[in-house]
Enzyme design. Sequence first.
Site, PDB file in Angstrom:
ATOM      1  N   ASN A 175       0.805  -1.116   0.101  1.00  0.00           N
ATOM      2  CA  ASN A 175      -0.034  -0.096   0.128  1.00  0.00           C
ATOM      3  C   ASN A 175       1.028   1.150   0.062  1.00  0.00           C
ATOM      4  O   ASN A 175       1.396   1.493   0.875  1.00  0.00           O
ATOM      5  CB  ASN A 175      -0.845  -0.060   1.103  1.00  0.00           C
ATOM      6  CG  ASN A 175      -2.003   0.902   1.302  1.00  0.00           C
ATOM      7  OD1 ASN A 175      -2.567   1.192   2.345  1.00  0.00           O
ATOM      8  ND2 ASN A 175      -2.404   1.231   0.143  1.00  0.00           N
ATOM      9  N   CYS A 231      -5.010   6.652   8.236  1.00  0.00           N
ATOM     10  CA  CYS A 231      -4.623   5.439   7.063  1.00  0.00           C
ATOM     11  C   CYS A 231      -3.471   4.834   8.084  1.00  0.00           C
ATOM     12  O   CYS A 231      -2.563   5.483   8.521  1.00  0.00           O
ATOM     13  CB  CYS A 231      -3.920   6.477   6.113  1.00  0.00           C
ATOM     14  SG  CYS A 231      -3.105   5.215   5.023  1.00  0.00           S
ATOM     15  N   HIS A 270     -15.770   1.795   7.602  1.00  0.00           N
ATOM     16  CA  HIS A 270     -15.405   0.596   7.103  1.00  0.00           C
ATOM     17  C   HIS A 270     -16.556  -0.344   7.081  1.00  0.00           C
ATOM     18  O   HIS A 270     -17.370  -0.263   7.952  1.00  0.00           O
ATOM     19  CB  HIS A 270     -14.304  -0.206   7.830  1.00  0.00           C
ATOM     20  CG  HIS A 270     -12.808   0.494   7.664  1.00  0.00           C
ATOM     21  ND1 HIS A 270     -12.140   0.021   6.515  1.00  0.00           N
ATOM     22  CD2 HIS A 270     -12.405   1.299   8.296  1.00  0.00           C
ATOM     23  CE1 HIS A 270     -11.120   0.727   6.819  1.00  0.00           C
ATOM     24  NE2 HIS A 270     -11.153   1.467   7.699  1.00  0.00           N
ATOM     25  N   ASN A 319     -14.782   2.297   2.940  1.00  0.00           N
ATOM     26  CA  ASN A 319     -14.110   1.190   2.655  1.00  0.00           C
ATOM     27  C   ASN A 319     -14.591   0.023   2.615  1.00  0.00           C
ATOM     28  O   ASN A 319     -15.318  -0.204   3.728  1.00  0.00           O
ATOM     29  CB  ASN A 319     -12.731   1.327   3.737  1.00  0.00           C
ATOM     30  CG  ASN A 319     -11.975   2.739   3.266  1.00  0.00           C
ATOM     31  OD1 ASN A 319     -11.455   2.918   2.155  1.00  0.00           O
ATOM     32  ND2 ASN A 319     -12.094   3.449   4.500  1.00  0.00           N
ATOM     33  N   GLU A 364     -10.760   0.257  -1.389  1.00  0.00           N
ATOM     34  CA  GLU A 364     -10.524   1.555  -0.669  1.00  0.00           C
ATOM     35  C   GLU A 364     -11.345   2.892  -1.276  1.00  0.00           C
ATOM     36  O   GLU A 364     -11.299   2.968  -2.502  1.00  0.00           O
ATOM     37  CB  GLU A 364      -9.220   2.110  -0.475  1.00  0.00           C
ATOM     38  CG  GLU A 364      -8.543   1.188   0.573  1.00  0.00           C
ATOM     39  CD  GLU A 364      -7.143   1.918   0.681  1.00  0.00           C
ATOM     40  OE1 GLU A 364      -6.987   3.142   0.776  1.00  0.00           O
ATOM     41  OE2 GLU A 364      -6.212   1.080   0.931  1.00  0.00           O
ATOM     42  N   GLY A 405      -8.388  -0.890   7.642  1.00  0.00           N
ATOM     43  CA  GLY A 405      -9.282  -2.108   7.155  1.00  0.00           C
ATOM     44  C   GLY A 405      -8.959  -3.282   8.050  1.00  0.00           C
ATOM     45  O   GLY A 405      -9.850  -3.890   8.210  1.00  0.00           O
TER      46      GLY A 405
HETATM   47  O1  ZDP Z   1     -10.657   5.720   4.234  1.00  0.00           O
HETATM   48  C1  ZDP Z   1     -10.139   6.028   3.103  1.00  0.00           C
HETATM   49  O2  ZDP Z   1     -10.510   6.886   2.364  1.00  0.00           O
HETATM   50  C2  ZDP Z   1      -8.970   5.138   2.683  1.00  0.00           C
HETATM   51  N1  ZDP Z   1      -8.927   5.253   1.279  1.00  0.00           N
HETATM   52  C3  ZDP Z   1      -7.850   5.830   3.496  1.00  0.00           C
HETATM   53  C4  ZDP Z   1      -6.734   5.001   3.361  1.00  0.00           C
HETATM   54  C5  ZDP Z   1      -6.545   3.613   4.193  1.00  0.00           C
HETATM   55  C6  ZDP Z   1      -5.289   2.867   4.315  1.00  0.00           C
HETATM   56  N2  ZDP Z   1      -5.548   2.203   3.168  1.00  0.00           N
HETATM   57  C7  ZDP Z   1      -4.854   2.305   5.580  1.00  0.00           C
HETATM   58  O3  ZDP Z   1      -3.969   1.575   5.609  1.00  0.00           O
HETATM   59  O4  ZDP Z   1      -5.458   2.497   6.507  1.00  0.00           O
HETATM   60  C8  ZDP Z   1      -4.131   3.918   3.831  1.00  0.00           C
END
Ligand code: ZDP
Length: 281
Positions: free
Chosen positions: A11, A73, A164, A195, A213, A225
């Site tokens: 990521n 994130c 989520h 997400n 995402e 997540g």
């Molecule tokens: O909440 C959102 O809009 C996500 N796309 C943010 C990124 C979440 C991420 N993948 C994580 O690791 O928590 C970077």
Amino acid sequence: MYFTKVHGLGNDFVLLDCLERGEEKIDFPSLARKICDRHFGIGADGLVLILPSDNSDIRMRIFNPDGSEPEMCGNAIRCFAKYIYERGIVQDREIKVETLAGTIIPEVLLDGNRVTAVRVNMGQPRLERREVPMLGTGSPVVDEPLLIEGKEYRATCLSMGNPHCVIFVPRVDEVQVPIRGPLLERHPSFPRKTNVEFVEVLGPAEMRMFVWERGAGETLACGTGACAVGVAGVLTGRTDREVTVHLAGGDLRIYWSASDNCVYMTGPAEEVFHGEYLIEK
Ligand code: ZDP
């Protein structure tokens, strides 16, 4: 504009040190859209800013590839902590990071002076429906039926700062994530979108997930997540409080503590390269 490319389990993020420059005069949503583009830009799942903080050691902002700004994130904050610690910007192994989801505390794990992994106190999961946010009544949202195009999904929804929607399935390999993901991301029940995690339980302490995402699409891993999946496993009685979550890009350890109600995430962080981005005026 100098940048650092980092990733947590594939990521990947462009990290911009804005400690001196600050955040004035730059249109970050537009910059994120350009920089994250894999053909016309650098290519990343997000743009991450390092900023000074008034109430914590340091502040993190993140922008999705579509220019939207999520609250938190999980994968980026591990990379962020590694960068901050290895450069001596903050000298404590536990770093208080201001985010839109509150103060999050990563703790760097060391081999000599090198950060090999990061354990993050991701704070308490938010289980109230309006905190997700999600329309309807009743909390927590556990295995709730959602009907999309004639197909019923059972959704367990919560916030790790960001929203989520966790869907347990018998076989995660059979889910067409790029088709199912966006339908759930934009389902009218989620006013700030969501997400989406598709999860298969392999055992009481092991799950496999694929993620779609919000604002980014399918990625190799999602830290917030994986935390949401850990919490959903406990809420639905499917798994223990300490689990290994297998993601496309690798594994995360997730522990939802019964004593402080916080979720702890442990995983790797990598710095890949440095470069200069040539902004068109
Ligand atoms: O909440 C959102 O809009 C996500 N796309 C943010 C990124 C979440 C991420 N993948 C994580 O690791 O928590 C970077």
